[in-house]
Design an enzyme around this catalytic site. Structure first.
Site, mmCIF file in Angstrom:
data_model
loop_
_atom_site.group_PDB
_atom_site.id
_atom_site.type_symbol
_atom_site.label_atom_id
_atom_site.label_comp_id
_atom_site.label_asym_id
_atom_site.label_seq_id
_atom_site.Cartn_x
_atom_site.Cartn_y
_atom_site.Cartn_z
ATOM 1 N N HIS A 173 3.279 -27.885 1.873
ATOM 2 C CA HIS A 173 4.011 -26.756 1.323
ATOM 3 C C HIS A 173 3.845 -26.626 -0.184
ATOM 4 O O HIS A 173 3.964 -25.519 -0.722
ATOM 5 C CB HIS A 173 5.503 -26.869 1.657
ATOM 6 C CG HIS A 173 5.845 -26.417 3.040
ATOM 7 N ND1 HIS A 173 5.764 -27.251 4.136
ATOM 8 C CD2 HIS A 173 6.262 -25.207 3.515
ATOM 9 C CE1 HIS A 173 6.124 -26.577 5.226
ATOM 10 N NE2 HIS A 173 6.430 -25.339 4.873
ATOM 11 N N GLY A 174 3.605 -27.712 -0.878
ATOM 12 C CA GLY A 174 3.478 -27.578 -2.325
ATOM 13 C C GLY A 174 3.083 -28.870 -2.996
ATOM 14 O O GLY A 174 3.333 -29.969 -2.486
#
Length: 452
Positions: A310-311
């Site tokens: 996700h990041g």
């Protein structure tokens, strides 16, 4: 082009649909939609389009080599998996890993088309995929409704549909359901999600500048609703767009805030990503077939990888790890986890998920810790009045999330035959009209998952 923009709806989607069905370009449907998808992606960046197309060509070459040289299949698989991960690591994680001095611009959809191609290569290795052409492979990856933010689709799900003789014939039920889902999704995004965004943005930007405890809770609840309706809206629009072209995409969002525990939440939130993590990471690690301690470790590792996906930041690492930890706790409870009290379980799950969104939304650990400190500084909690619109949007969203069927349930999307009724058309018309009015007031805002 954003799905929630006038440019996409009136200058791209409508002409594309007209050409596909009215001009009967569906006879060369795969090639036409591949071309349309290239045009769609090219509007974002020609440089990133080159990266995407290069990735497709390399993957196809390796796939053909694997098909024709089965005794070298394993080294070919390992090689192409590494080649798929290298661009992702470079663009998404090089700054986080101190490989470059400034963050790089992330090519749109790189996480999604990377995972989709990894799944394809693994399925091909295990002979789950039969003969394929380059044209089919391009369509499988590039089909624009699912290209930029999912759902992550499998070759055997989408290609048999476009090769079936029925695809060449207009399906009015699919089309009607597609209009309904796209309109409802558009409403969720521009009316609900984008209305919550200012509250969340203000709270997280002011956290170190005198943000009150009450406003901190308003901010994180607003973000919890924002990301819910943002992703729900995108998922509806993607499925709706697929149906407009006669194709069923997999369900990717199924009222996750109604979940009674965190296990159920991940079966309802970003369903195709959850399935990918389960099938290609968790199960190969041993899944649930090992002793409990190893099972919990597998969950922690799988969800930590999901957080990293996700990041690029330690907040995402911790967010994924904590989700894995809560999944482990639920699994340790075994049957108790599956029989948890309905209302109480839903409330606890929502509370836990919402608190973890702080890590997901905060720019860094310092901001996240400061935000948590505010949330639990109950001694200084002072309630104050909110505007009518603020109260209305929260109450309306509360009712929609927990007391209404979701849009896919309304048309029985999970069933073999879709159910579209006249009132669906009326509701879609109102939702579309209201959404267009909101779009005229403010510029189109990007979807949260476009950042991944």
């Amino acid at each position: 082009m954003l799905f929630n923009s006038y440019t996409f709806i009136f200058l791209f989607l409508m002409p594309t649909l007209f050409a596909f069905w009215v001009l009967k370009l569906h006879k060369v449907g795969i090639c036409f939609l591949v071309g349309a998808s290239v045009v769609f992606y090219a509007q974002w960046s020609l440089e990133h389009l080159f990266i995407l197309l290069s990735s497709l060509v390399v993957n196809y070459i390796f796939a053909m080599a694997m098909e024709k040289n089965r005794k070298y299949a394993k080294p070919l698989l390992v090689s192409i998996l590494l080649l798929n991960l290298l661009p992702l690591v470079y663009y998404k994680y090089s700054y986080f890993l101190n490989m470059v001095d400034t963050p790089l611009i992330l090519p749109l959809a790189i996480s999604f088309f990377t995972f989709q191609q990894i799944a394809f290569q693994v399925d091909l290795y295990y002979k789950k995929i039969e003969f394929f052409s380059f044209k089919e492979y391009l369509f499988f990856i590039l089909f624009f409704p699912q290209l930029v933010a999912g759902p992550i689709v499998h070759y055997n799900h989408i290609i048999p549909q476009v090769l079936h003789v029925k695809w060449k014939h207009f399906n009015k039920t699919y089309f009607a359901a597609g209009v309904f889902l796209f309109s409802i999704g558009l409403f969720k995004k521009v009316v609900l999600a984008d209305s919550f965004a200012p509250y969340a943005n203000s709270a997280f930007s002011d956290v170190a500048n005198g943000l009150s405890v009450f406003d901190a809770w308003i901010g994180i609840l607003a973000y919890s609703f924002e990301i819910y309706f943002d992703f729900s809206g995108y998922s509806d629009m993607a499925i709706g767009l697929g149906l407009l072209f006669g194709i069923r995409l997999p369900l990717n969002f199924n009222s996750p805030y109604k979940s009674r525990n965190i296990v159920e939440f991940w079966r309802r939130w970003n369903i195709t990503l959850s399935n990918f993590l389960r099938d290609y990471i968790y199960i190969p690690l041993g899944g649930s077939r090992v002793k409990v301690s190893r099972q919990v470790f597998n969950l922690l590792l799988t969800m930590t990888i999901g957080g990293i996906w996700h990041g690029a930041g330690w907040t995402f690492v911790l967010w994924g790890f904590l989700h894995g930890l809560f999944l482990g706790i639920v699994h340790l409870g075994k049957q108790g986890a599956r029989s948890s009290s309905g209302t109480f379980g839903v409330a606890v799950t929502f509370f836990v998920v919402t608190l973890l969104w702080v890590l997901f939304r905060a720019d860094d650990f310092s901001t996240a810790l400061h935000y948590y400190a505010l949330l639990f500084d109950i001694r200084h909690l002072q309630l104050h009045a909110v505007s009518f619109f603020t109260a209305f949007i929260f109450v309306f969203s509360f009712v929609v999330v927990w007391f209404m069927k979701n849009s896919c349930e309304l048309v029985a999307y999970n069933e073999k035959h879709l159910h579209v009724k006249p009132w669906h058309g009326a509701l879609a018309g109102v939702a579309f009209f209201v959404a267009l009015k909101f779009m005229a007031i403010a510029p189109a805002q990007t979807f949260v998952y476009f950042n991944f």
